[in-house]
Enzyme design. Structure first.
Site, short mmCIF file in Angstrom:
data_model
loop_
_atom_site.label_atom_id
_atom_site.label_comp_id
_atom_site.label_asym_id
_atom_site.label_seq_id
_atom_site.Cartn_x
_atom_site.Cartn_y
_atom_site.Cartn_z
N CYS A 48 0.84 -1.21 0.00
CA CYS A 48 0.00 0.00 0.00
C CYS A 48 0.86 1.25 0.00
CB CYS A 48 -0.87 0.05 1.25
SG CYS A 48 -1.58 -1.50 1.70
N ASN A 49 2.01 1.15 0.63
CA ASN A 49 2.79 2.36 0.83
C ASN A 49 4.01 2.49 -0.07
OD1 ASN A 49 1.24 3.67 2.72
ND2 ASN A 49 2.02 2.39 4.36
N ARG A 50 4.30 1.46 -0.85
CA ARG A 50 5.45 1.57 -1.74
C ARG A 50 5.34 0.63 -2.93
NH1 ARG A 50 9.70 1.93 1.05
NH2 ARG A 50 8.65 2.04 3.04
N HIS A 94 18.95 0.56 1.19
CA HIS A 94 17.52 0.83 1.12
C HIS A 94 16.70 -0.45 1.30
CE1 HIS A 94 14.01 3.21 0.18
NE2 HIS A 94 13.61 2.24 -0.63
N SER A 104 9.23 2.35 7.01
CA SER A 104 7.77 2.24 6.98
C SER A 104 7.11 3.50 7.51
CB SER A 104 7.32 1.07 7.85
OG SER A 104 7.81 -0.12 7.35
N GLU A 109 6.60 -1.74 12.14
CA GLU A 109 5.47 -2.65 11.88
C GLU A 109 6.00 -3.91 11.18
OE1 GLU A 109 3.98 -3.19 8.72
OE2 GLU A 109 5.35 -1.93 7.60
N GLN A 115 5.77 -8.92 3.36
CA GLN A 115 5.46 -8.45 2.00
C GLN A 115 6.67 -8.55 1.09
OE1 GLN A 115 3.98 -4.72 3.41
NE2 GLN A 115 1.85 -5.26 3.07
N GLY A 184 -9.38 3.37 5.09
CA GLY A 184 -8.06 3.23 4.47
C GLY A 184 -7.49 1.86 4.76
N GLY A 186 -3.82 1.13 5.31
CA GLY A 186 -2.37 1.34 5.45
C GLY A 186 -1.66 0.18 6.13
#
Lengths: 422, 268
Positions: A48-50, A94, A104, A109, A115, A184, A186
């Site tokens: 979801c975030n990347r 990275h 994150s 988390e 993932q 959402g 997240g």
């Protein structure tokens, strides 16, 4: 080293961009076969975030062009401005940081490691990771595991979820029969929902701008997904509201909520804003019976949390640096040890030849004990002579990703010719 | 004899108060257990003292001092019942010191009986007085619970979590307890008003004195409060504030129900 990382994350791109770039497992498989070739390896991490692309191998430059074209095609021309790119060691660092959850939205988390592992499995399935990238990923997983077990960073994230549950219990007594609304999807969403479920919340509803995302999250935690358009009516029935929508302006304002409150007939409402920037305007907390918390507030519940977190994060960063060094060392040793081993083998070969010549010229005049002493002396000379170069090679190998010293040693001792492949 | 018993009871309550307060600092389970035992023992002695005192005066408390003594007794009885049922030591820490404070005047000034000035037979008077005191005690506990609600609400809103935060029960529990106590207090208050109006035994009685006005206004507040709670879903903070306001009016009513001569009599 030929490692390239291209991607967008919650730090560089709004959700709308990330949504356009997000890839399902099927899409990942399809894309991987196109970007990975015999001379290049590829890995796609899409959460979801990347959305990130890792490319390795001599032909990674070619893969990079394919990836850029794909990104532009999917997200439009503007997307490239949100893109970041790391190369070589920076790309490696990275990946390590991402896997360890240091990059994150909610630091610590646990979901992200799973993932990345999933992404790795997909890439393995399609044959897009083979040699170098497998080793890189395994080292990243090991680093993440170490960070998780040796620092309290994971506990900070878990304690955030459980602190939210604790606060909810301080309002509602227990969560039995309470309705939880997740706005959402997240990184913290699943963790929080699982904690609330464990605390007894039976009725959980997920809503998201992209309904499919809501549906996927809902299915994984046993909640129901509702369309985003129903938000106002969902707010009326909810007791606990969690928000993690990446939105530049607050989604829920004091005005919009006071309308909802009338319909709620004064039932208390506990709101947790997991998003940065915030989804819930701070003045919402002034409304009677509304307890609105953002991530900072929740962290304050956990004693000394922010201090602990920054200390743990610093510890984790040191660990990542150590793990990177370890990775380079092992990589160099893997390539460097043949040089050392061959050097030793060569020396022993010379010594053996010289000993045989000496023993032949001396004939049977030597006692067994004298023979042993001469043999020992030859061995000692080899060891003493090779000690310095061997240690030096082992020591400097990690700093030199191109193994210059190992190469020099091979050349000096004439080892090159023995192995035509090197 | 009753005075000695009352003194021992008061000491037991004071010790219980210390134990409850100690629990706030150190949450040792032994503290509330000891406190409950002390309150329970105190109540037994207190009951004996009250029965002994009342047996000679028509089975009812006379004068403000005995009124206060009964009030403290009822307050602590309700507290102990709730504490045993729900385990809320914070409530003990809040209410036992207040009960001790209420009990100090009867103890220090002495258990002297101030007979009612115009003591003609009023059949409903014992019922009126005991129900009034019971209602007052129930509202007293409700006000304590409301205060706890406001403290908890303040912590939850302000996000500053002090010692009390971990010790206080949940907002919903406090709100439910408030509802329960206000309902029972309201029933008692209604009975008090009716018996008060008719206790002379000859028709409706209304004299427009401050006691009556304060009581009726308090009754109105609680009636509105319960109506809003049951029909408009009112709860939480506003209910807590109104409970405390209503209780203050009842306190005025309580202190004005003893006429000026009695107060003067206390200090001469």
């Amino acid at each position: 080293m030929d490692l390239i990382c291209l991607g967008v994350s919650h730090k560089t791109a709004p959700l709308s961009v990330r949504e356009r770039l997000a890839l399902s497992s099927q899409q990942q498989l399809e894309l991987l076969t196109r970007i990975a070739g015999p001379e290049s390896e590829a890995l796609i991490v899409s959460t979801c975030n990347r959305v990130e692309f890792y490319l390795a191998g001599p032909a990674s430059g070619v893969s990079r062009d394919t990836v850029l074209a794909e990104i532009a095609a999917r997200g439009g021309d503007g997307t490239l401005s949100h893109l970041y790119e790391h190369r070589g060691e920076a790309a490696l660092v990275h990946l390590f940081r991402v896997s360890s959850s240091l990059d994150s939205m909610v630091m610590g988390e646990a979901q992200i490691l799973g993932q990345v592992k999933e992404a790795f499995e997909i890439a393995q399935q399609s044959g897009a990771v083979r040699g170098e990238l497998i080793r890189i990923c395994e080292a990243a997983f090991a680093a993440a595991k170490r960070v998780r077990t040796e620092t309290a960073i994971g506990r900070a994230a878990i304690s955030m979820a459980s602190a939210a549950v604790e606060l909810a219990i301080k309002i509602f007594g227990d969560l039995e029969g309470k309705t939880v609304l997740m706005v959402g999807a997240g990184e913290m969403a699943e963790l929080s929902l699982r904690h609330l479920r464990a605390a007894g919340a039976a009725n959980m509803v997920v809503t998201n701008r992209t309904f499919e995302r809501a549906d996927a999250l809902a299915r994984s935690v046993g909640a129901t997904a509702r369309p985003f358009e129903e938000l106002s009516s969902l707010l009326v029935t909810a007791d606990v509201v969690l928000c993690s929508v990446a939105s530049p302006a607050p989604l829920l304002t004091k005005e919009s909520l006071s309308m909802v409150l009338k319909a709620r007939r004064h039932r208390p409402l506990f709101m947790v804003d997991l998003a940065v920037p915030r989804d819930i305007a701070p003045d919402v907390n002034e409304l009677e019976g509304v307890y609105a918390y953002d991530t900072d507030d929740i962290q304050r519940v956990v004693a000394d949390n922010s201090a602990v977190r920054s200390a743990e994060a610093a510890k984790a960063e040191v660990m990542i640096a150590e793990e990177i060094a370890r990775f380079f060392r092992e990589r160099a040793l893997r390539d460097g040890i043949p040089v050392i081993a061959r050097l030793r083998a060569r020396a022993e070969q010379i010594a053996k030849a010289e000993l045989e010549r000496t023993f032949a010229s001396l004939g049977d005049n030597l006692t067994e004990k004298q023979r042993q002493s001469i043999e020992a002396m030859a061995k000692a000379i080899i060891n003493k002579l090779l000690h310095q170069p061997t240690t030096k090679l082992r020591e400097t190998a990690p700093q030199q990703s191109d193994h210059r010293l190992a190469g020099a040693a091979a050349e000096l001792f004439g080892l090159e010719s023995e192995d035509p492949k090197r | 004899m009753p005075h000695v018993l009352l003194s021992i009871a008061c000491h037991a309550y004071a010790s219980a108060a210390i134990a409850y307060l100690a629990y706030l600092v150190r949450p040792w389970r032994l503290f509330p257990i000891a406190a409950r035992f002390l309150v329970g023992s105190g109540l037994v002695l207190h009951a004996i003292a009250l029965v002994t005192a009342f047996s000679g005066q028509g089975g009812m408390p006379q004068g403000i001092l005995q009124g206060l003594s009964v009030l403290a007794f009822l307050l602590l009885s309700i507290l102990l019942a709730l504490e045993i049922r729900y385990r809320i030591p914070v409530m003990g820490a809040l209410l036992t010191p207040i009960a001790v404070a209420i009990l100090v005047p009867p103890l220090v000034i002495g258990g002297g009986t101030n007979s009612l000035p115009n003591a003609f037979p009023r059949p409903l008077l014992p019922l009126h007085i005991s129900v009034a005191l019971l209602g007052l005690a129930a509202f007293g506990v409700a006000a304590g619970v409301a205060l706890m609600y406001l403290l908890m609400d303040r912590q939850m809103k302000g996000k500053h979590f002090g010692v009390l935060f971990s010790r206080l029960p949940s907002l919903r529990f406090l709100d439910e307890l408030n509802r329960l106590l206000v309902v029972w207090g309201f029933v008692a208050l209604s009975v008090t008003l009716i018996t008060g109006a008719f206790f002379a035994g000859h028709g409706f009685f209304w004299a427009w004195d401050s006691k009556e006005i304060a009581t009726v206004v308090a009754w109105g507040i609680f009636a509105a409060l319960l109506t809003a709670r049951f029909f408009a879903g009112w709860q939480g903070r506003r209910v807590a504030v109104l409970t405390m306001a209503g209780f203050c009016l009842l306190l005025i009513s309580f202190f004005t129900s003893y006429n000026a001569e009695q107060y003067r009599g206390l200090f001469h």
